[in-house]
Design a protein around this motif. Structure first.
Motif, short mmCIF file in Angstrom:
data_model
loop_
_atom_site.label_atom_id
_atom_site.label_comp_id
_atom_site.label_asym_id
_atom_site.label_seq_id
_atom_site.Cartn_x
_atom_site.Cartn_y
_atom_site.Cartn_z
N TYR A 132 -22.02 58.05 49.68
CA TYR A 132 -21.35 58.22 50.97
C TYR A 132 -20.01 58.90 50.76
CZ TYR A 132 -24.62 55.13 53.36
OH TYR A 132 -25.75 54.57 53.94
N GLN A 137 -16.12 59.50 52.70
CA GLN A 137 -15.22 59.00 53.74
C GLN A 137 -13.98 59.88 53.82
OE1 GLN A 137 -13.49 55.05 53.15
NE2 GLN A 137 -13.70 54.64 55.35
N ASN A 195 -9.17 57.84 57.59
CA ASN A 195 -9.24 57.13 58.88
C ASN A 195 -10.57 57.34 59.60
OD1 ASN A 195 -6.52 56.13 58.68
ND2 ASN A 195 -5.86 58.22 59.14
N ARG A 196 -11.62 57.52 58.84
CA ARG A 196 -12.95 57.69 59.41
C ARG A 196 -13.92 56.69 58.79
NH1 ARG A 196 -13.70 62.73 61.68
NH2 ARG A 196 -15.50 61.72 62.66
N GLY A 197 -15.08 56.57 59.41
CA GLY A 197 -16.14 55.76 58.83
C GLY A 197 -16.81 56.50 57.68
N LEU A 198 -17.84 55.88 57.12
CA LEU A 198 -18.56 56.47 55.99
C LEU A 198 -19.69 57.36 56.50
CD1 LEU A 198 -17.13 53.95 54.68
CD2 LEU A 198 -19.00 53.97 53.05
N PHE A 219 -23.19 59.35 55.37
CA PHE A 219 -24.26 59.39 54.39
C PHE A 219 -24.41 60.78 53.81
CE2 PHE A 219 -28.29 58.57 52.47
CZ PHE A 219 -29.12 59.63 52.79
N LEU A 233 -12.88 60.71 49.94
CA LEU A 233 -13.19 59.53 49.13
C LEU A 233 -14.70 59.38 49.07
CD1 LEU A 233 -11.74 57.21 47.67
CD2 LEU A 233 -11.70 55.98 49.84
N PHE A 244 -18.13 57.24 47.73
CA PHE A 244 -18.62 55.92 47.35
C PHE A 244 -20.07 55.98 46.92
CE2 PHE A 244 -15.13 53.22 48.49
CZ PHE A 244 -14.49 53.87 49.53
N LEU A 289 -25.72 46.88 51.38
CA LEU A 289 -25.33 47.82 50.36
C LEU A 289 -24.17 47.23 49.57
CD1 LEU A 289 -25.41 51.39 51.96
CD2 LEU A 289 -27.05 50.33 50.42
N PHE A 326 -21.17 48.40 47.23
CA PHE A 326 -20.44 49.65 47.00
C PHE A 326 -19.58 49.58 45.75
CE2 PHE A 326 -21.02 52.24 50.78
CZ PHE A 326 -21.53 51.33 51.68
#
Lengths: 116, 113
Positions: free
Chosen positions: A36, A38, A41-44, A46, A88, A90, A104, A106
């Motif tokens: 994933y 990121q 300031n956002r979500g993850l 895919f 970032l 993951f 999941l 991480f």
């Protein structure tokens, strides 16, 4: 217990050069592995997953990952990095004990910085 | 766009207060998971709901509770807030079956003062 390790907190790459973000895993049985990304300031989001089959998995935005069972690794790669790839990243492994959903697990994340 | 909507996007609370975060998954997706992501860390699994019941839970205290409604939307409640509860709270849904992937919302950023 299932676990994932990302040995590098930060990876620095020049734009146009190939990039690798490392991930190793520890699971009982066959792993389901994910990457994933990121942005601040956002979500993850895919990128790609390995379930079974071909060890080289292709995903979004030109990324790919190589599954290596003997080395228990699932490194993320891209042939030519872009400044916009800075984010970032993951690695994660899925708990396979449940047919419905599951969780999941991480890694700690690797910050990728691509400089012009 | 995974179609997972979370609210509020940001909020500030003080220690000891209670907070409720909300999540609306894309239509037809019936399994909702919640994760906590502390600053500089990877997301940690809190719990998962399916058919309005908590099906799996991570290593979080009972102060963390949840609910799933008949329309599959979900709430995460945290009581007696601690400074350490400051984090990004992510709602997610599995796309399908055993070989799907987990899609995340944009998260709710909670700051506890």
């Amino acid at each position: 217990a299932q676990s994932v390790a990302q040995p590098e907190d930060q990876v620095n790459v020049a734009e146009g050069n190939p990039l690798t973000v490392k991930c190793t895993y520890s699971v009982s049985g066959n792993p389901y592995l994910f990457w994933y990304v990121q942005y601040p300031n956002r979500g993850l989001q895919f990128l790609l997953k390995y379930i079974t089959g071909d060890n080289l998995v292709k995903g979004s935005y030109g990324f790919e990952a190589e599954f290596n069972k003997s080395q228990t690794s699932f490194h993320l790669k891209k042939p030519s990095a872009l400044v916009s790839d800075s984010a970032l990243y993951f690695c994660a492994v899925r708990d396979r004990l449940y047919n419905q959903g599951g969780k999941l697990i991480f890694g700690q994340g690797t910050e990728l910085s691509v400089k012009p | 766009d995974a179609g997972v909507t979370q609210s509020p996007t940001h909020l500030i609370k003080t220690r000891g207060q209670q907070v409720t975060l909300r999540c609306s998954p894309k239509s037809g997706h019936d399994t909702v998971s919640w994760y906590q992501q502390a600053l500089g860390q990877g997301p940690q699994f809190i719990f998962q709901y399916y058919e309005e019941e908590e099906r799996q839970r991570g290593n979080f205290p009972d102060r963390f509770s949840g609910h799933q409604f008949p329309n599959y939307s979900s709430e995460l409640n945290v009581n007696a807030l601690l400074l350490g509860d400051s984090a990004l709270y992510l709602c997610a849904m599995w796309t399908s079956g055993r070989t799907g992937e987990l899609f995340f919302g944009e998260g709710s950023r909670l700051t506890v003062l």
